[in-house]
Design a protein around this motif. Structure first.
Motif, short mmCIF file in Angstrom:
data_model
loop_
_atom_site.label_atom_id
_atom_site.label_comp_id
_atom_site.label_asym_id
_atom_site.label_seq_id
_atom_site.Cartn_x
_atom_site.Cartn_y
_atom_site.Cartn_z
N ARG A 233 0.76 -1.44 0.07
CA ARG A 233 0.02 0.09 0.15
C ARG A 233 0.76 1.10 -0.08
NH1 ARG A 233 -3.11 -1.36 5.48
NH2 ARG A 233 -0.99 -1.53 5.98
N SER A 301 -5.03 6.77 -1.01
CA SER A 301 -3.87 5.66 -0.88
C SER A 301 -4.13 4.80 -2.17
CB SER A 301 -4.17 4.77 0.42
OG SER A 301 -5.31 4.30 0.28
N ASP A 325 -7.31 1.35 -0.16
CA ASP A 325 -6.50 0.72 0.85
C ASP A 325 -7.02 -0.69 1.06
OD1 ASP A 325 -4.58 1.01 2.75
OD2 ASP A 325 -5.82 1.70 4.35
#
Length: 650
Positions: A233, A301, A325
């Motif tokens: 991530r 993200s 995410d």
């Protein structure tokens, strides 16, 4: 594998390559209204310019005087260190390159799905044992019970490994120094960007083959045959302004809004640095040309799946990314699932706290073919998962166990007098069935009402049956009939003190539980191993129990620490006493019919350096091999007579 959560976002699908956006525009983007996460539906971008415009628009509501959200900046733990440790060969002998020809029967890593390997700190092929500890990959020859080689990974924090033949893929986490690091103003120089470095090691030559650094946090990995898939991530690399002696919060907020509108698309895309064949290369992992996104997302993200053939070179991992995410990874032989519960979505600094239901988005990737995975469907369920065992695919149906009502989406830091209803929301657990319908993971059925006022402590799906443990003061073990995905139902319930944090099938309608015993008031009292008879789903019962007071076990939160050898009923878990200077050992039990017999304890020889005790035990032939950071101990499987102690050089 847990507790590594970043800013939550939503989904964007990208294809490998590099694309550069045109210059950033100065026009102000009006933020979209804030709404709850609805069904996950991907929408395609048609250009890099449209992609960066949408990502800026999605992120705009979260921009504050301190970057994203409110409050202080969190820094990477640890001091800056040179992560370019050179692999060094110890003094090997021929045994490292020429293992014994005859392979003994042996256990493997305890995994969720058979045939889908998971990374761990210890691996074996029956001829050699591979261990990761103290930044070193060690190779131990089984026949001679000798350390035959060491690969020193330097200052890199080696945490897990996967092995195929004479190749190992080592995962290192923590501060990763890229050649062109981005250090936001106000961030201390000793806080380098956190990331992941993957190192491919030749186990015969005891040397590094190649390494790949990314600026993403490691989430998890799965391996099928010689193919490994690693999930990381990453966050956008944006140099935010911060209030200081010359700039107040209002000025800093204005500046950050300007910064966002001038941030190029490359800041959202994960970066890499590859060392291979004596050369280095770096750049952007993924292309925005075919990017897609859900209708509602935050752009804060990105989730990337990397694919490696361990028999070859690392390369850049044929990346596939979604701007989302992820918290949990679950894999079968044909699908890889990544789930995101949105809990760490940045706060909206300009809005009062509001109560939102927590939902978990689930993204499905097809890994049945060769090459990189293909995103095929997404969906969502109410509530949060416990871990990967909350997910299970059977006959094309994904079963998902979640708990709702334990916390709100945004208000976990808000005092009770501000939103008192948030802390009083009753919890409840559900099992939901999903089936792929085009690009959607569509809801098929659901059963709820599990453990009202409690939360899930363990889950296990076995064929068409499910088992869920919830806990607050007592441990209800629920049995579920999932034979009809449209109408899953609870068939039985058993209430006992304590809880099981991990459930393991023992065959013949039996289930092993590892957790904690507890008083009637819910106070835990020590490690508990239970044997359940679930042959009659309507009347589950506990037929045996072993309690070790004042101890805990790593197997409660990491199933890789659990060993069950069904051939003779040997069960081993590491235990540590929190009453006697954290004394550590391995508890050996024997499953004999409906009884759990005490098989003794494996205690590591005393050493001057505290090693944390044995963390894994494996079966090789008629021996138990127990591995810690201090060394390897070999005991007879019957009687536990010590046969060897191999300390690791410090």
């Amino acid at each position: 594998m847990n507790g590594k959560k970043l800013l939550a976002g939503a989904a964007v699908l990208a294809v490998a390559g590099v694309c550069v956006s045109s210059a950033a525009r100065d026009d102000t983007l009006a933020p979209p209204p804030v709404v709850d996460h609805g069904p996950v539906r991907l929408v395609a971008f048609d250009s890099c310019d449209n992609a960066v415009t949408e990502l800026r628009r999605a992120m705009a509501p979260y921009v504050s005087a301190y970057g994203l959200g409110g409050g202080n900046v969190m820094y990477a733990e640890g001091m800056a260190a040179d992560t370019g440790g050179v692999a060094q060969k110890s003094v090997p002998d021929a045994r490292a390159a020429t293992p014994p020809a005859q392979q003994q029967e042996h256990s493997t890593t305890n995994v969720h799905e058979q045939g889908v390997d998971e990374p761990d700190i210890v691996k074996t092929d029956g001829q050699r044992v591979f261990s990761i500890a103290d930044g070193k990959l060690r190779v131990i020859d089984v026949a001679s019970k000798a350390l035959t080689g060491t690969v020193d990974l330097g200052e890199r924090r080696a945490s897990q490994l996967l092995v195929q033949g004479d190749r190992a893929l080592v995962v290192t986490e923590g501060p990763v120094l890229m050649e062109k690091p981005v250090t936001p103003p106000g961030r201390p120089s000793f806080a380098p960007a956190s990331g992941t470095e993957l190192v491919l090691v030749d186990l015969k030559g005891l040397k590094e083959i190649s390494s790949l650094k990314t600026d993403g946090f490691y989430l998890d990995a799965r391996q099928i045959g010689g193919t490994a898939r690693v999930v990381v991530r990453s966050q956008p690399r944006i140099e935010w302004a911060y209030p200081d002696q010359t700039t107040n919060e209002a000025g800093s907020l204005r500046r950050n809004k300007e910064i966002l509108q001038n941030t190029p698309i490359s800041s959202w895309l994960p970066q890499y640095e590859l060392s291979e064949n004596g050369a280095k290369s770096s750049g952007t992992l993924v292309d925005c040309a075919n990017v897609s996104h859900p209708v509602v997302h935050s752009g804060t993200s990105m989730l990337t799946v990397l694919t490696f053939e361990l028999s070859g070179q690392l390369g850049t991992g044929q990346p596939v990314s979604i701007v989302a995410d992820g918290d949990t990874v679950y894999g079968t032989d044909r699908s890889l699932y990544v789930a995101d519960d949105h809990r760490l979505l940045p706060e909206l600094p300009s809005r009062a706290p509001v109560q939102r239901p927590i939902t978990t988005a689930i993204h499905q990737f097809d890994i049945s073919g060769s090459g990189p995975p293909k995103h095929v469907a997404s969906g969502d369920v109410n509530g949060t998962l416990l871990n990967q065992y909350s997910l299970s695919e059977h006959d094309g149906v994904l079963r998902v166990a979640t708990t709702t009502g334990t916390e709100s989406r945004c208000c976990w830091r808000v005092p009770a007098d501000v939103v008192p209803q948030q802390r009083q929301a009753p919890s409840e657990s559900f099992v939901t069935t999903l089936r792929r319908d085009g690009g959607q993971l569509a809801k098929v059925g659901q059963v709820g009402g599990l453990g009202k006022g409690e939360r899930i402590y363990s889950v296990r799906f076995i064929g068409k049956a499910g088992y869920v443990v919830t806990f607050r003061q007592t441990d209800p073990l629920y049995t579920l009939d999932l034979s009809d995905p449209r109408q899953p139902k609870v068939t039985g319930e058993l209430k006992i003190n304590g809880f099981s944090a991990y459930l393991h099938p023992a065959g013949d309608g039996r289930l092993i539980g590892v957790g904690q015993d507890a008083t009637d008031q819910g106070r835990t009292t020590g490690t508990q191993v239970s044997l359940f008879d679930v042959k009659d789903p309507a009347a589950p019962r506990r037929v045996a129990q072993y309690h070790l007071p004042d101890t805990s076990s790593e197997a409660q939160f990491d199933p890789h620490a659990f060993l069950f050898w069904p051939q003779d009923g040997t069960l081993v878990i590491p235990v540590a006493s929190y009453r006697t200077n954290y004394e550590a050992s391995s508890l050996v039990l024997k499953l004999d019919g409906d009884q759990l017999r005490d098989g003794g304890r494996i205690v590591e020889p005393a050493s001057q350096d505290y090693s944390g005790g044995q963390r894994r035990t494996i079966v090789i032939g008629d021996q138990l091999w127990s591995i810690s950071a201090a060394g390897v101990q070999v005991n007879a499987r019957t009687g536990l007579a010590q046969q060897a102690w191999l300390p690791f050089p410090r």
